[in-house]
Design a protein around this motif. Structure first.
Motif, PDB file in Angstrom:
ATOM      1  N   THR A 254       0.827  -1.205   0.000  1.00 47.17           N
ATOM      2  CA  THR A 254       0.000   0.000   0.000  1.00 47.17           C
ATOM      3  C   THR A 254       0.861   1.254   0.000  1.00 47.17           C
ATOM      4  O   THR A 254       0.583   2.226  -0.716  1.00 47.17           O
ATOM      5  N   THR A 255       1.919   1.236   0.808  1.00 48.73           N
ATOM      6  CA  THR A 255       2.824   2.386   0.862  1.00 48.73           C
ATOM      7  C   THR A 255       3.522   2.595  -0.470  1.00 48.73           C
ATOM      8  O   THR A 255       3.707   3.735  -0.925  1.00 48.73           O
TER       9      THR A 255
ATOM     10  N   ARG B  82       1.169   4.344  -2.756  1.00 44.12           N
ATOM     11  CA  ARG B  82       0.921   5.730  -2.358  1.00 44.12           C
ATOM     12  C   ARG B  82       2.169   6.592  -2.523  1.00 44.12           C
ATOM     13  O   ARG B  82       2.094   7.773  -2.837  1.00 44.12           O
ATOM     14  N   HIS B  83       3.330   5.981  -2.292  1.00 45.31           N
ATOM     15  CA  HIS B  83       4.603   6.705  -2.355  1.00 45.31           C
ATOM     16  C   HIS B  83       5.553   5.921  -3.254  1.00 45.31           C
ATOM     17  O   HIS B  83       6.276   5.034  -2.787  1.00 45.31           O
TER      18      HIS B  83
END
Length: 335
Positions: free
Chosen positions: A132-133, A136-137
């Motif tokens: 997920t990170t 997002r990034h």
């Protein structure tokens, strides 16, 4: 001996505040200086004493803390290194969750504060929210790729196969940096930096991971140590190749090295933190044995294979008359 400055980075929620707190709480053998972006965002408040605003903060365990809101990195490093009391063993700079770690690293590398050196970039990765990170990034991959050590947090919250998958992905992004599991943020500070030995006392190599009391819950019991000693000097080219090819399970290599090159008979202090390799040149203490003594620290180490590789670096013949043989060492040497 120079003071290592370690940059601790990670995105918001990755657990780097937990890692920082655990380093402070377990730093019984080291005295740390800590630079944080914002006191309000970092959970060290319970450790702070009154009167910390706009000044260096004394923590309960003898460590020091200050905030980057108050000045540049050089100003803060000067404040920490000139504070009254015993000398610091290391400084940890906690980058904010939105900070670009390369910018922090550049500031440390460009520092003009006497006696400090860059001690490596430690990137904290969330094992639960890894994918997920990354979505997002997208820069997370770049951060892992430039890390000297990757700390994998929250490994106690996900199944072991998922932890292995995240660790494998991190190693794909960075084949050099060790990936250190840190359930609940627990990392032995001695994997990143060392205590200064008390005056007139030299620490035994095994003390880096050995405690007088054998407590199963201590962080250092999660790691292995392999010790190596040679009365004969090492071939520097072979030793540099060994360091370059060391497996990711080797988190640290430290100790003293004697090289078999004419004109280079000084003692070389070796410190590695993940991918970062540092030699420091010094004289042999009077009466000391001019021997190579090393300890390798990590997890899942193949002791026989590591010792075999180190023995292959031993040079038993006449000293090498080849200054170029030392080039690989000298590139990472500090006086």
């Amino acid at each position: 001996m120079s003071l290592p400055v370690v940059v601790l980075a990670g995105f918001l929620g990755a657990g780097k505040t937990t890692v920082l707190n655990q380093l402070l709480r377990s730093a019984t053998d080291v005295r740390l200086g800590v630079v944080v972006n914002d006191f309000g965002a970092v959970g060290v408040d319970a450790l702070l004493v009154a009167g910390w605003a706009d000044s260096t903060v004394s923590l309960e365990n003898g460590c020091l803390c200050c905030s980057t809101d108050d000045g540049t990195i050089d100003e803060l490093l000067t404040r920490l290194t000139t504070a009254r009391g015993p000398a610091l063993d290391a400084v940890v700079i906690e980058a904010s969750g939105v900070a670009e770690p390369s910018a922090m690293v550049r500031q440390v590398l460009a520092s003009t504060v006497p006696g400090v050196r860059y001690g490596g970039l430690v990137v904290v990765v969330d094992a639960v929210e890894f994918e997920t990170t990354r979505l997002r990034h997208t820069e997370l991959d770049d951060h892992v790729a430039m890390a000297d050590v990757v700390i994998l947090t929250k490994t106690d919250l996900v199944p072991e196969p998922d932890v292995a998958r995240v660790a494998a992905r991190c190693r794909e992004l960075n084949a050099w940096a060790p990936v250190v599991p840190a359930a609940k943020g627990r990392v032995d500070p001695r994997l990143l930096f060392d205590a200064r030995p008390a005056r007139q006392r030299q620490l035994a190599l095994g003390e880096v991971v050995t405690d007088p009391a054998d407590h199963a819950e201590h962080v250092h019991t999660l790691y292995d140590a392999v010790e190596f000693r040679s009365e004969h000097p090492l071939d520097p080219r072979a030793f540099v190749r060994f360091l370059d090819a060391r497996p990711s399970g080797v988190f640290r290599v430290k100790g003293f090295v004697r090289f078999a090159v004419e004109g280079f008979g000084q003692r070389y202090l070796l410190q590695t933190v993940g991918a970062a390799v540092r030699f420091e040149r010094s004289a042999w203490p009077r009466g000391s044995a001019r021997a190579t003594e090393l300890v390798l620290i990590g997890a899942g180490l193949d002791e026989a294979e590591l010792l075999r590789g180190l023995r292959a670096c031993v040079h038993e013949g006449e000293p090498l008359d080849d200054d170029l043989a030392m080039m690989g060492v000298l590139r990472s040497t500090e006086d």
